[in-house]
Design a protein around this motif. Structure first.
Motif, PDB file in Angstrom:
ATOM      1  N   LEU A  72       0.819  -1.253   0.077  1.00 21.26           N
ATOM      2  CA  LEU A  72      -0.004  -0.202  -0.013  1.00 21.26           C
ATOM      3  C   LEU A  72       0.865   1.399   0.020  1.00 21.26           C
ATOM      4  O   LEU A  72       0.411   2.227  -0.514  1.00 21.26           O
ATOM      5  CB  LEU A  72      -0.905  -0.070   1.097  1.00 21.26           C
ATOM      6  CG  LEU A  72      -1.974  -1.117   1.124  1.00 21.26           C
ATOM      7  CD1 LEU A  72      -2.676  -1.168   2.525  1.00 21.26           C
ATOM      8  CD2 LEU A  72      -2.903  -0.852   0.018  1.00 21.26           C
ATOM      9  N   ARG A  73       1.918   1.033   0.645  1.00 24.25           N
ATOM     10  CA  ARG A  73       2.915   2.423   0.569  1.00 24.25           C
ATOM     11  C   ARG A  73       3.873   2.347  -0.379  1.00 24.25           C
ATOM     12  O   ARG A  73       4.932   3.083  -0.256  1.00 24.25           O
ATOM     13  CB  ARG A  73       3.432   2.785   1.892  1.00 24.25           C
ATOM     14  CG  ARG A  73       2.258   3.154   3.028  1.00 24.25           C
ATOM     15  CD  ARG A  73       2.540   3.445   4.298  1.00 24.25           C
ATOM     16  NE  ARG A  73       1.411   4.476   5.106  1.00 24.25           N
ATOM     17  CZ  ARG A  73       1.056   4.006   6.349  1.00 24.25           C
ATOM     18  NH1 ARG A  73       1.741   3.078   6.862  1.00 24.25           N
ATOM     19  NH2 ARG A  73       0.279   4.903   6.892  1.00 24.25           N
ATOM     20  N   ASP A  74       4.066   1.469  -1.200  1.00 23.47           N
ATOM     21  CA  ASP A  74       5.113   1.236  -2.277  1.00 23.47           C
ATOM     22  C   ASP A  74       4.913   2.390  -3.443  1.00 23.47           C
ATOM     23  O   ASP A  74       4.094   2.100  -4.238  1.00 23.47           O
ATOM     24  CB  ASP A  74       5.080  -0.020  -2.801  1.00 23.47           C
ATOM     25  CG  ASP A  74       6.087  -0.384  -3.983  1.00 23.47           C
ATOM     26  OD1 ASP A  74       7.034   0.703  -4.218  1.00 23.47           O
ATOM     27  OD2 ASP A  74       6.337  -1.588  -4.389  1.00 23.47           O
ATOM     28  N   GLU A  75       5.496   3.370  -3.165  1.00 23.62           N
ATOM     29  CA  GLU A  75       5.274   4.515  -4.185  1.00 23.62           C
ATOM     30  C   GLU A  75       5.713   4.094  -5.612  1.00 23.62           C
ATOM     31  O   GLU A  75       5.601   4.976  -6.424  1.00 23.62           O
ATOM     32  CB  GLU A  75       5.469   5.865  -3.729  1.00 23.62           C
ATOM     33  CG  GLU A  75       4.837   6.374  -2.581  1.00 23.62           C
ATOM     34  CD  GLU A  75       5.170   7.607  -2.166  1.00 23.62           C
ATOM     35  OE1 GLU A  75       6.017   8.388  -2.923  1.00 23.62           O
ATOM     36  OE2 GLU A  75       4.657   8.102  -1.263  1.00 23.62           O
ATOM     37  N   ALA A  76       6.614   3.167  -5.971  1.00 27.51           N
ATOM     38  CA  ALA A  76       6.995   2.709  -7.195  1.00 27.51           C
ATOM     39  C   ALA A  76       5.683   2.041  -7.993  1.00 27.51           C
ATOM     40  O   ALA A  76       5.800   2.006  -9.223  1.00 27.51           O
ATOM     41  CB  ALA A  76       8.131   1.671  -7.178  1.00 27.51           C
ATOM     42  N   ARG A  77       4.693   1.831  -7.499  1.00 28.50           N
ATOM     43  CA  ARG A  77       3.530   1.221  -7.997  1.00 28.50           C
ATOM     44  C   ARG A  77       2.336   2.474  -8.242  1.00 28.50           C
ATOM     45  O   ARG A  77       2.536   3.396  -7.253  1.00 28.50           O
ATOM     46  CB  ARG A  77       3.022   0.062  -7.308  1.00 28.50           C
ATOM     47  CG  ARG A  77       3.737  -0.948  -6.855  1.00 28.50           C
ATOM     48  CD  ARG A  77       2.997  -1.943  -6.061  1.00 28.50           C
ATOM     49  NE  ARG A  77       3.877  -2.871  -5.152  1.00 28.50           N
ATOM     50  CZ  ARG A  77       3.909  -4.086  -5.655  1.00 28.50           C
ATOM     51  NH1 ARG A  77       3.367  -4.615  -6.525  1.00 28.50           N
ATOM     52  NH2 ARG A  77       4.816  -4.898  -4.892  1.00 28.50           N
ATOM     53  N   GLY A  78       1.669   2.264  -9.070  1.00 26.96           N
ATOM     54  CA  GLY A  78       0.422   3.060  -9.077  1.00 26.96           C
ATOM     55  C   GLY A  78      -0.499   2.607  -7.850  1.00 26.96           C
ATOM     56  O   GLY A  78      -0.612   1.705  -7.401  1.00 26.96           O
TER      57      GLY A  78
END
Length: 205
Positions: A72-78
């Motif tokens: 949920l907090r992986d900003e590499a993903r949309g």
């Protein structure tokens, strides 16, 4: 063996016992026997079964927080992919357990509130903290027009958590991952679907 070592052994064993057998139906003897430590060490380290239950919840949520950080907090993903990744990661964990265990927090939410106000209050705080990364992902999706701005992020987050836990309860009954897959199919086709205008609008008046 030191006090802290006993504590960790009891806590680790307690999470497994509570997850597999239920917290309310397990006793102090079950926890210390599984940990292979003296029974007196339970009271020395936790004081009561109620305090132990709170410690179990906190430790379990720490593990979930690691998953939240990776999804949920992986900003590499949309943002929508973050949400999908979270549900897929939990699904994979449930499959490894043979669709039997579900979520310990959800399980204890059914067992404990009628017996312990302290555990109920801790569950309230855990769910409040748990909601935040879902709401953050929803806000991020709205910011890039992947979700309707008409939706309240906190409402969506609460809905996702409640619906997901309901699907896990059915999963345990059916001993099948289909309730989880059904939840994902419906949610990503409706609540978490990209608005029609977002894909057709040219940005011109």
């Amino acid at each position: 063996m030191g006090r802290s070592s006993y504590r960790e052994k009891i806590l680790s064993a307690g999470i497994s016992i509570a997850h597999e057998r239920g917290f309310a139906t397990s006793g102090v003897r079950d926890f210390v026997q599984a940990a292979a430590v003296p029974q007196g060490s339970f009271i020395n380290n936790f004081g009561s079964k109620e305090a132990f239950g709170i410690a179990v919840l906190d430790r379990y949520f720490e593990g979930l927080d690691d998953i939240i950080g990776q999804t949920l907090r992986d900003e590499a993903r949309g943002p929508i992919e973050r949400l999908r990744s979270y549900f897929d990661t939990i699904s994979a964990s449930c499959e490894q357990a043979g669709w039997r265990l579900g979520c310990l927090i959800g399980n204890m939410s059914l067992e404990a509130p009628n017996h312990s106000d302290a555990i109920r209050e801790r569950l309230v705080r855990i769910f409040a903290d748990w909601k935040q990364p879902f709401a953050e992902a929803v806000r991020a999706a709205q910011a890039c027009a992947d979700l309707s701005a008409d939706l309240d992020p906190d409402d969506v987050a609460e809905f996702l958590l409640a619906g997901w836990h309901g699907a896990m309860l059915r999963m345990k009954v059916d001993r099948s991952g289909e309730p989880l897959e059904r939840f994902k199919r419906v949610v990503f086709a409706t609540v978490l679907a990209r608005p029609a205008f977002a894909s057709t609008s040219t940005g011109k008046p």
